[in-house]
Design a protein around this motif. Structure first.
Motif, short mmCIF file in Angstrom:
data_model
loop_
_atom_site.label_atom_id
_atom_site.label_comp_id
_atom_site.label_asym_id
_atom_site.label_seq_id
_atom_site.Cartn_x
_atom_site.Cartn_y
_atom_site.Cartn_z
N HIS A 42 0.83 -1.28 0.17
CA HIS A 42 0.07 0.31 0.17
C HIS A 42 0.83 1.34 -0.09
O HIS A 42 0.97 1.99 0.90
CB HIS A 42 -0.86 -0.12 1.15
N ALA A 43 1.46 1.39 -1.12
CA ALA A 43 2.54 2.48 -1.22
C ALA A 43 2.22 3.93 -1.01
O ALA A 43 3.05 4.65 -0.85
CB ALA A 43 3.46 2.18 -2.56
N SER A 100 7.04 5.45 2.48
CA SER A 100 7.77 4.40 2.78
C SER A 100 8.67 4.04 1.27
O SER A 100 9.71 3.61 1.60
CB SER A 100 6.84 3.17 2.99
N PRO A 101 7.98 4.24 0.21
CA PRO A 101 8.53 3.97 -0.88
C PRO A 101 9.69 4.90 -1.12
O PRO A 101 11.03 4.47 -1.60
CB PRO A 101 7.71 4.16 -2.27
N ALA A 102 10.07 5.98 -0.76
CA ALA A 102 11.02 7.24 -0.87
C ALA A 102 12.35 6.66 -0.08
O ALA A 102 13.21 6.64 -0.38
CB ALA A 102 10.52 8.64 -0.59
N ILE A 103 11.72 6.34 1.21
CA ILE A 103 12.65 5.85 2.45
C ILE A 103 13.33 4.60 1.71
O ILE A 103 14.69 4.40 1.86
CB ILE A 103 11.96 5.63 3.63
N PHE A 117 2.87 -1.04 -5.07
CA PHE A 117 1.41 -1.28 -5.46
C PHE A 117 0.46 -0.16 -4.59
O PHE A 117 0.70 0.15 -3.54
CB PHE A 117 1.09 -2.52 -4.88
N GLU A 118 -0.26 0.56 -5.49
CA GLU A 118 -1.28 1.57 -4.95
C GLU A 118 -2.57 1.43 -5.97
O GLU A 118 -2.42 1.43 -7.10
CB GLU A 118 -0.60 2.77 -5.30
N PRO A 121 -6.07 6.12 -7.82
CA PRO A 121 -5.74 6.57 -8.93
C PRO A 121 -4.77 7.75 -9.10
O PRO A 121 -3.80 7.99 -9.76
CB PRO A 121 -7.00 6.44 -9.93
N THR A 122 -5.11 8.73 -8.20
CA THR A 122 -4.21 9.83 -8.23
C THR A 122 -2.73 9.72 -7.45
O THR A 122 -1.99 9.89 -8.05
CB THR A 122 -4.91 11.05 -7.28
N ASP A 123 -2.84 8.81 -6.45
CA ASP A 123 -1.51 8.59 -5.68
C ASP A 123 -0.78 7.65 -6.51
O ASP A 123 0.56 7.71 -6.65
CB ASP A 123 -2.11 7.93 -4.23
N HIS A 124 -1.45 6.65 -7.58
CA HIS A 124 -0.73 5.86 -8.34
C HIS A 124 -0.03 6.66 -9.26
O HIS A 124 1.09 6.43 -9.76
CB HIS A 124 -1.66 4.79 -8.88
#
Length: 281
Positions: A42-43, A100-103, A117-118, A121-124
């Motif tokens: 859940h990125a 978390s993805p950036a870290i 995974f996300e 739609p906007t966050d993806h």
């Protein structure tokens, strides 16, 4: 589920605990040259501007990362985490908070892989724009719980799987349990890091014990911190926890030394407290 946006909560006390633990786990993984994967089910958007409307609506970061920002006496593990967050804020002002993805991307080596995974739609779209072209990274608009089945076991049999749904829907609890049970059957030696909320909700109270049963005989570590009291209606995020299966052997002692200080800084009432339990061979 698709209504949830982590931008409203970026940098709050739960993010501090989650990302402090994540940094320690990845530091430990980096001790060996052998490649590993990080899988984030859940990125979210991957990073957040704290001066924009979503983060400003409740300004939750003010009782999270902002309380730590100017601390000079932080324990070593907290100072390490803070240094990573400050790398995203080169001006010295707290303007951005990495997800978390950036870290994970900042800490991983060229031989390691990142799977994100996300569903929102906007966050993806933001996630794809930020990480989609990066070497070793794959971004998918998919349910991470379902997609996890196709990734385990990873080729080099080393992985950190971060599972942190919003829990806004009660069905998230069951989906998490099913996904984790299946993942352990496919890849029993992976490191699984489950974030969970501390709420005045039955599902929240039951989850840590359910996770212990799922872990079975595997090593596990459960760290929990409560920093707030319930509001007058009995609602609100009181704190959070991280439940790890096959955690780094060093993590318990690191957190034991850090948690009294961290709870003191983040605590918003006199009863603020933490717990740290483990099952270790």
């Amino acid at each position: 589920m698709l209504a949830y946006r982590h931008a409203f909560h970026a940098g709050n006390h739960a993010d501090v605990l989650k990302h402090l633990v994540l940094v320690q786990v990845l530091r430990h993984m980096n001790r060996k040259d052998k490649p590993y994967w990080v899988i984030d089910t859940h990125a979210g958007a991957g990073g957040y501007a704290l001066h924009e409307a979503h983060a400003q609506k409740n300004a939750e970061y003010a009782d999270g990362i902002e309380r730590l920002w100017a601390c000079k006496d932080a324990p070593e593990a907290v100072a390490d985490y803070l240094a990573l967050i400050k790398a995203f804020n080169p001006s010295g002002a707290l303007l951005h908070y990495p997800g978390s993805p950036a870290i994970a991307h900042q800490l991983m080596r060229p031989q390691d892989k990142l799977r994100l995974f996300e569903l929102h739609p906007t966050d993806h779209r933001v996630l794809e724009a930020t990480f989609g072209a990066q070497p070793g990274v794959q971004v998918r608009c998919a349910d991470g719980f379902v997609a996890l089945k196709s990734l385990l076991p990873p080729p080099d049999r080393r992985a950190v799987v971060l599972l942190d749904p919003s829990y806004e829907l009660k069905t998230d609890y069951a989906a998490l349990r099913h996904a984790l049970t299946d993942a352990l059957q496919r890849f029993a030696v992976g490191t699984y890091a489950v974030w969970y909320p501390v709420l005045q909700r039955r599902e929240s109270h039951l989850l840590p014990q359910q996770l212990r049963r799922i872990a079975g005989q595997a090593d596990w570590l459960d760290v929990r911190m409560q920093v707030r009291e319930p509001d007058v209606s009995g609602f609100g995020l009181l704190g959070s926890g991280m439940f790890l299966i096959n955690p780094p052997w060093t993590l318990h002692d690191t957190l034991r030394d850090v948690l009294p200080w961290l709870t003191g800084v983040l605590g918003q009432f006199k009863g603020a407290h933490f717990s740290l339990e483990q099952q270790a061979a």
